[in-house]
Design a protein around this motif. Sequence first.
Motif, PDB file in Angstrom:
ATOM      1  N   ALA A 165       2.251  -3.950   2.599  1.00  0.00           N
ATOM      2  CA  ALA A 165       2.363  -4.229   1.168  1.00  0.00           C
ATOM      3  C   ALA A 165       2.071  -5.694   0.879  1.00  0.00           C
ATOM      4  O   ALA A 165       1.441  -6.022  -0.136  1.00  0.00           O
ATOM      5  CB  ALA A 165       3.768  -3.861   0.681  1.00  0.00           C
ATOM      6  N   PHE A 166       2.502  -6.591   1.765  1.00  0.00           N
ATOM      7  CA  PHE A 166       2.264  -8.021   1.569  1.00  0.00           C
ATOM      8  C   PHE A 166       0.773  -8.332   1.572  1.00  0.00           C
ATOM      9  O   PHE A 166       0.275  -9.042   0.683  1.00  0.00           O
ATOM     10  CB  PHE A 166       2.971  -8.810   2.672  1.00  0.00           C
ATOM     11  N   VAL A 167       0.041  -7.813   2.560  1.00  0.00           N
ATOM     12  CA  VAL A 167      -1.382  -8.128   2.637  1.00  0.00           C
ATOM     13  C   VAL A 167      -2.150  -7.448   1.502  1.00  0.00           C
ATOM     14  O   VAL A 167      -3.147  -7.997   1.002  1.00  0.00           O
ATOM     15  CB  VAL A 167      -1.945  -7.717   4.011  1.00  0.00           C
ATOM     16  N   THR A 168      -1.685  -6.296   1.037  1.00  0.00           N
ATOM     17  CA  THR A 168      -2.328  -5.633  -0.100  1.00  0.00           C
ATOM     18  C   THR A 168      -2.183  -6.465  -1.366  1.00  0.00           C
ATOM     19  O   THR A 168      -3.134  -6.649  -2.134  1.00  0.00           O
ATOM     20  CB  THR A 168      -1.715  -4.239  -0.320  1.00  0.00           C
ATOM     21  N   SER A 169      -0.977  -6.979  -1.590  1.00  0.00           N
ATOM     22  CA  SER A 169      -0.755  -7.835  -2.755  1.00  0.00           C
ATOM     23  C   SER A 169      -1.503  -9.156  -2.623  1.00  0.00           C
ATOM     24  O   SER A 169      -2.052  -9.661  -3.602  1.00  0.00           O
ATOM     25  CB  SER A 169       0.746  -8.096  -2.916  1.00  0.00           C
ATOM     26  N   LEU A 170      -1.525  -9.706  -1.412  1.00  0.00           N
ATOM     27  CA  LEU A 170      -2.185 -10.987  -1.193  1.00  0.00           C
ATOM     28  C   LEU A 170      -3.678 -10.907  -1.492  1.00  0.00           C
ATOM     29  O   LEU A 170      -4.264 -11.860  -2.030  1.00  0.00           O
ATOM     30  CB  LEU A 170      -1.963 -11.437   0.252  1.00  0.00           C
ATOM     31  N   ASP A 171      -4.297  -9.791  -1.154  1.00  0.00           N
ATOM     32  CA  ASP A 171      -5.744  -9.644  -1.315  1.00  0.00           C
ATOM     33  C   ASP A 171      -6.170  -9.099  -2.678  1.00  0.00           C
ATOM     34  O   ASP A 171      -7.366  -9.019  -2.962  1.00  0.00           O
ATOM     35  CB  ASP A 171      -6.303  -8.725  -0.225  1.00  0.00           C
ATOM     36  N   ASP A 172      -5.205  -8.702  -3.492  1.00  0.00           N
ATOM     37  CA  ASP A 172      -5.566  -8.069  -4.760  1.00  0.00           C
ATOM     38  C   ASP A 172      -6.231  -9.064  -5.708  1.00  0.00           C
ATOM     39  O   ASP A 172      -5.803 -10.217  -5.825  1.00  0.00           O
ATOM     40  CB  ASP A 172      -4.317  -7.488  -5.431  1.00  0.00           C
ATOM     41  N   PHE A 173      -7.263  -8.578  -6.390  1.00  0.00           N
ATOM     42  CA  PHE A 173      -7.960  -9.419  -7.366  1.00  0.00           C
ATOM     43  C   PHE A 173      -7.858  -8.869  -8.782  1.00  0.00           C
ATOM     44  O   PHE A 173      -7.487  -9.595  -9.706  1.00  0.00           O
ATOM     45  CB  PHE A 173      -9.433  -9.563  -6.993  1.00  0.00           C
ATOM     46  N   LEU A 174      -8.164  -7.586  -8.967  1.00  0.00           N
ATOM     47  CA  LEU A 174      -8.310  -7.051 -10.322  1.00  0.00           C
ATOM     48  C   LEU A 174      -7.020  -7.155 -11.126  1.00  0.00           C
ATOM     49  O   LEU A 174      -7.018  -7.666 -12.256  1.00  0.00           O
ATOM     50  CB  LEU A 174      -8.769  -5.592 -10.249  1.00  0.00           C
TER      51      LEU A 174
END
Length: 257
Positions: A193-202
């Motif tokens: 979840a951390f890396v998903t949030s970290l990489d999110d752009f839109l």
Amino acid sequence: MNLRRFPVMREISIAVLVFLYVPVIVLTVYSFNANRTATVWTHASFDWYLRILANPSIRAATWNSIVLAGTSATAATLIALLAALATRRAFPGRDTTETLLRLPLILPEIVVAVATLLLFVSLGVSLGLGAMIAAHTAFCIPFAYLPIRARLDGMSGSYEEAAQDLYADRFRTFRRVTMPLLWPGVMAGFTLAFVTSLDDFLTSFFLSGPGTTTLPVYIFSAIRAGITPEINAISTVMLVISILLVSLSFFLGQLRR
């Protein structure tokens, strides 16, 4: 499947891997380019990495990304843990509940981002870090839920039954038996979840406010002025961090002790 029975599949697989990973390798190599022009190689240098460390805007965006990812991942993991424990046993509507928990994985991110923006605007919620945390928590829940649920499915219920036979109440059974056995899955879910949030752009792009720019949004804004080795360096750092966190999540999910 034996690829020797399908000889064309080997070439297709290699072509797909080359298409996916060669641009990433090129980006990483050119992040060490001393030339200001990103596509013209002169000689290797670490100057661009030193520049991004000294750039206050990048440091602020990095801090925003870490705070956003850490808070969202913590909240999403806690909700996912409760949801996984609740759906462990059969009850009316369990299949529907599990489908709703997994739904953000298949919805187009642009649709989720626009819908969230419209929701917050209609409710009068100010855009900024708070709105971003709420949105990131929502779409990070399934990423935390799946490793936790997989860990629960692989756990034997005999340990908890033995604890209850020894007069442990539900809370003590959870604290002394269930949670220690479930901990690798919880950490794997949090990391994912951390890396998903970290990489999110839109979602970050639509919901960010003044002073809450994250690294992906900063990179997008900087690209408008042209791609430079500085952008390559930031992207390489994010790539390395993402690979390390995803690898950590995988190995935590594989723990059996």
